[in-house]
Write an enzyme that holds these catalytic residues in place. Structure first.
Site, PDB file in Angstrom:
ATOM      1  N   GLY A 205       0.803  -1.214  -0.044  1.00 56.08           N
ATOM      2  CA  GLY A 205      -0.159   0.123  -0.104  1.00 56.08           C
ATOM      3  C   GLY A 205       0.831   1.307   0.105  1.00 56.08           C
ATOM      4  O   GLY A 205       1.929   1.099  -0.330  1.00 56.08           O
ATOM      5  N   ASN A 206       0.156   2.432   0.203  1.00 51.97           N
ATOM      6  CA  ASN A 206       1.036   3.667   0.317  1.00 51.97           C
ATOM      7  C   ASN A 206       0.236   4.483   1.356  1.00 51.97           C
ATOM      8  O   ASN A 206      -0.645   4.279   2.003  1.00 51.97           O
ATOM      9  CB  ASN A 206       1.079   4.302  -0.963  1.00 51.97           C
ATOM     10  N   HIS A 207       0.864   5.740   1.643  1.00 49.32           N
ATOM     11  CA  HIS A 207       0.474   6.560   2.612  1.00 49.32           C
ATOM     12  C   HIS A 207      -0.899   7.350   2.493  1.00 49.32           C
ATOM     13  O   HIS A 207      -1.323   8.198   3.136  1.00 49.32           O
ATOM     14  CB  HIS A 207       1.732   7.434   3.073  1.00 49.32           C
TER      15      HIS A 207
END
Ligand code: CTP
Length: 398
Positions: A205-207
């Site tokens: 995932g990412n932020h």
């Protein structure tokens, strides 16, 4: 006057129900999309097939309709306005007292859109103190009552209680709809960070928090647009925003490509994973099996799919960068967008999860316009101002 507006027409059981067919036509001639909800008794006076043929969609009569688990809330949320014509004395009483006993009254209770009610009944019923009190109560809710006229009633009677002229009712519907610069504009927004499964419990995932996309969606809706918000984040609650929750880039692509067909403007604010595990494990990877090797494969490029569409919407891309603007300028050209919002996610107060953002608007001609650090809601406001300006230059009417 009603172009791009969504009107739910509620029909209840009285002899004037046949005039609802005329009203549906009048609303559509003015540009509205119309969906119909009827009570069982209305179907005794007017066949649902007639209204289906006129509007192009099957009327909702049964709340336990197999096609939709909650037809009244679907209609209530879809509507820009709800109009009940004809409204019987019983319907007035039910709505005035919050009795969601049939599909029509349940839809009225399930909407936050403006409501227009056009009663029709015998004179004695219209003048009965119970009906008078119910009408007053409905007016106190902010509902607009189109007064009945004098004329021929059912069973050869004459007097006040005849349904108002369908043209007059259609005019009342146009009158209650709120205005706004994006009225009738269909907007598609992607938001949040996608999650690509590694196994049943883990993902890549990412932020991204989805806050920027949500702010853009809220502002578009505030200006009157219908918004489809396809998000891997939390979404927002607004009557003109349809939230489509997704997890992966592939889900997002499927939802966005189908919504883009009807969209006038598409804003791609999502942080979409560029790669996903090629072989996601069905169960759980075990520590005891040692560190896994995860092979990656590319995900679909959601934005590119829209950019390639023949009759594509006005297209806004985002670019999360970690330094100079050169790459954003090249990207604005390469991606086939009308406008690119670049932000340096390493700058203080900017980027993932923050309430503020510092962005630079980049156009495909290479021009750049750096905005100062400001709340994401203000970035959204200025972005819609800029989109309006560019679309106007292109000659788009709204
Ligand atoms: N985007 C998309 N689908 C993807 C990847 C990106 O729709 N699979 C969209 C993003 O929502 C954004 C724009 O494309 O609006 C640019 O995303 P970005 O990640 O900056 O672009 P990339 O082409 O992936 O460039 P790079 O990773 O080389 O920076």
């Amino acid at each position: 006057m009603l172009a791009g507006r969504r009107v739910v027409l509620g029909v209840t059981g009285g002899v004037a129900a046949y005039k609802a067919a005329y009203l549906a036509r009048r609303l559509m001639e003015r540009g509205a999309a119309v969906r119909v909800v009827m009570t069982e008794s209305a179907t005794e006076f007017l066949g649902p097939h007639t209204l289906a043929a006129i509007t192009g969609t099957r009327p909702v009569v049964d709340l336990f309709d197999a096609d939709d688990v909650s037809p009244h809330t679907t209609l209530g949320r879809w509507a820009d306005a709800v109009v009940i014509a004809p409204a019987t004395a019983a319907t007035l009483a039910r709505i005035a007292n919050g009795l969601a006993e049939d599909a029509v009254s349940a839809t009225v209770l399930a909407t936050t859109a403006p409501v227009v009610i056009a009663p029709a009944m015998h004179t004695e019923m219209w003048q009965h103190p119970a009906t008078v009190a119910n009408v007053e109560k409905l007016e106190s809710f902010g509902y607009h009552i189109v007064q009945p006229e004098s004329g021929a009633l059912a069973a050869g009677d004459v007097g006040i209680g005849r349904l108002a002229d369908p043209d007059l009712i259609a005019g009342a519907v146009a009158g209650v709809l709120p205005g706004g610069p994006l009225i009738g504009v269909e907007v598609l927004i992607t938001a949040g960070g996608t999650r690509e499964p590694i196994d049943h419990v883990r993902y890549l995932g990412n932020h991204s928090s989805g806050k920027m996309g949500n702010a853009i969606a809220a502002e578009a809706a505030r200006r009157g647009a219908h918004v489809t918000l396809i998000t891997a984040g939390p979404g927002i609650d607004h009557p003109r925003v349809t939230v489509v929750p997704v997890e992966t880039a592939a889900d997002m692509a499927e939802a966005a490509w189908s919504a883009a067909v009807d969209a006038d403007v598409a804003v791609m604010a999502a942080a979409v994973a560029d790669f996903r595990p090629a072989n996601a494990v069905d169960g759980k990877l075990r520590r005891s099996d040692g560190p896994p090797t995860i092979d990656l494969e590319p995900t679909p490029d959601v934005l590119a799919g829209i950019a390639e569409m023949e009759d594509r919407p006005f297209l806004v891309g985002f670019a999360a960068e970690t330094g100079a603007l050169d790459e954003a300028i090249a990207k604005a050209r390469r991606k086939g967008v009308d406008l690119l919002v670049a932000n340096d996610v390493t700058a203080p107060g900017s980027g993932f999860g923050t309430e503020t953002n510092q962005v630079t608007v980049v156009l495909p001609d290479g021009s750049t316009d750096p905005w100062s650090l400001m709340p994401k809601s203000e970035v959204a406001e200025r972005l819609w101002d800029r989109i309006a300006e560019l679309r106007k230059r292109e000659g788009t009417s709204n």
